[in-house]
Design an enzyme around this catalytic site. Sequence first.
Site, PDB file in Angstrom:
ATOM      1  N   CYS A 337       0.746  -1.239  -0.089  1.00  0.00           N
ATOM      2  CA  CYS A 337      -0.124  -0.100  -0.096  1.00  0.00           C
ATOM      3  C   CYS A 337       0.891   1.233  -0.142  1.00  0.00           C
ATOM      4  O   CYS A 337       1.557   1.588  -0.952  1.00  0.00           O
ATOM      5  CB  CYS A 337      -0.812  -0.067   1.111  1.00  0.00           C
ATOM      6  SG  CYS A 337      -2.352   1.224   0.954  1.00  0.00           S
ATOM      7  N   HIS A 436      -3.103  -5.822   0.897  1.00  0.00           N
ATOM      8  CA  HIS A 436      -3.038  -6.068   2.229  1.00  0.00           C
ATOM      9  C   HIS A 436      -3.570  -7.626   2.613  1.00  0.00           C
ATOM     10  O   HIS A 436      -4.210  -8.072   2.055  1.00  0.00           O
ATOM     11  CB  HIS A 436      -4.042  -5.448   3.316  1.00  0.00           C
ATOM     12  CG  HIS A 436      -3.557  -3.930   3.337  1.00  0.00           C
ATOM     13  ND1 HIS A 436      -2.381  -3.417   3.966  1.00  0.00           N
ATOM     14  CD2 HIS A 436      -4.234  -2.802   2.604  1.00  0.00           C
ATOM     15  CE1 HIS A 436      -2.353  -2.070   3.836  1.00  0.00           C
ATOM     16  NE2 HIS A 436      -3.415  -1.709   2.975  1.00  0.00           N
TER      17      HIS A 436
END
Length: 507
Positions: A337, A436
Amino acid sequence: MRKALPLMIQGTGSDAGKSVIATAFCRIFSQMGYKTAPFKSQNMALNSYVTIDGKEIGRAQGVQAEAARIPATTDMNPILIKPTREQESQIVVHGEPYSNMKATAYRMEFFPIGLRVIQDAYDRLARAYERIVIEGAGSPAEINLNDRELVNMRVARMANAPVILVADIERGGVFASLVGTLQLLEPQDRERVIGVIINRFRGDLGLLQPGLDWFEQYTGKPVLGVIPFLPELMIDAEDSLILHKYKGRTPDAAVLDIVVIRYPYISNFTDADPFFVEPDCRVRFVNRQDELGTPDLIILPGSKNTIEDLLFLRQTGLEGEILHLHRKRRTHVVGICGGYQMLGESIADPHGVESPQREVAGMGLLPVRTTLQRNKTTVLSRGHAYYADNYFEVEGYEIHMGESVATAMTAPFITLADRSEGVYAAGGRLLGTYFHGIFHNDGFRTHLLNELRAAKGLAPLTDRPSFIRMREAGFDMLAEQVRAHVKLDVIEEQMEAFQRQHTVEGA
């Protein structure tokens, strides 16, 4: 179905163990056959959870929903506050960004809006579930905030919920914190407290008993349980507030050194949790150059302010050392991310979504440029990850406001049904992804760790633990321990009696 019976868990302060105790009661009530839901009206956290419909809530409530064996919804955490910089946060309402607000504006302007949002969310849960486990935040005795608070006693009154007060004995002064908290409560709120739980106790309970007897006599409130310290819990941490003790254990056979960079606005650091159960891994959270050492794997985790955290790496010398380790010592680097965005050529924030800095150069390891957008992507994802000539089925989630575009031909890391995602480079020594939870996938994690072992001339490990199974077993173990150390019959009796004896007070 009658309206749900609520139970509220409040604490004498932050990190008293409210989330873990609430998680335990979610699993306990579920085991008892009750349709149970968690609820936290307002959560300040940088660890997020994506619901099945692609909305964002605090990770603790998502985990509590898993413990209750139900899908998470935004009604379980209708307001999420995500700090973005000093004195400013992104306000997320029912899983979607509402506004970036200063603390004073949030307190004064958002309060009536938030109150309606919370009431409506709780009412929907109360109609759909038999038990609701409500979690407070911080302390209910913050007297400077109580006139406009949205998460402690005002919610208890709104739900007509009895309250259990939790205190952490590891910090010391447990009786002072409990007595002080009770004395600072308004009389009608003090009446809501049906008892206390002392958390994280180590040692001989007989030595604590005189204090317990004194406390009950002095306050008139029963001690409903003393929970022992539970070192092996596989329950996600709520926020970076606890990272000072987020160390786990170093196994005797640890030969792999894994470093997670701890920048100021770190988010979703629980991506690294699976490594804590691996028998050959040592995991360290690092925020200084002299702590970095020569790890086998460096993880750049998520960030709520990617530009500011990248500048932190630059100012502290961590960026230069990471580049040196990757280029000269062939250290594996994975960016997730915000960490993925940092590894690219540049990060632009033309709308000031996170930072007053409009654009900065990235670390230059990946041929991608990132632009932060006003709209946030939140989605559960499933696909195939490519690593070291193998493909692995993977599941995870994405939460990001950036769009990363390749500036040259790249090999995708993950192939999804409708697109490719991330970058695979340097023969697998460099990975960037928005995905994630990538390390929670046992097959991929096993292969990655065995590649790290091979780079050190070590034989692979074939019998690695399943993190997913261990996590589910962790809920049962937590419930078993709390059942064994609390007066569950008294709590049940008080929940029923409280509903009979109290009328709903105005919030």
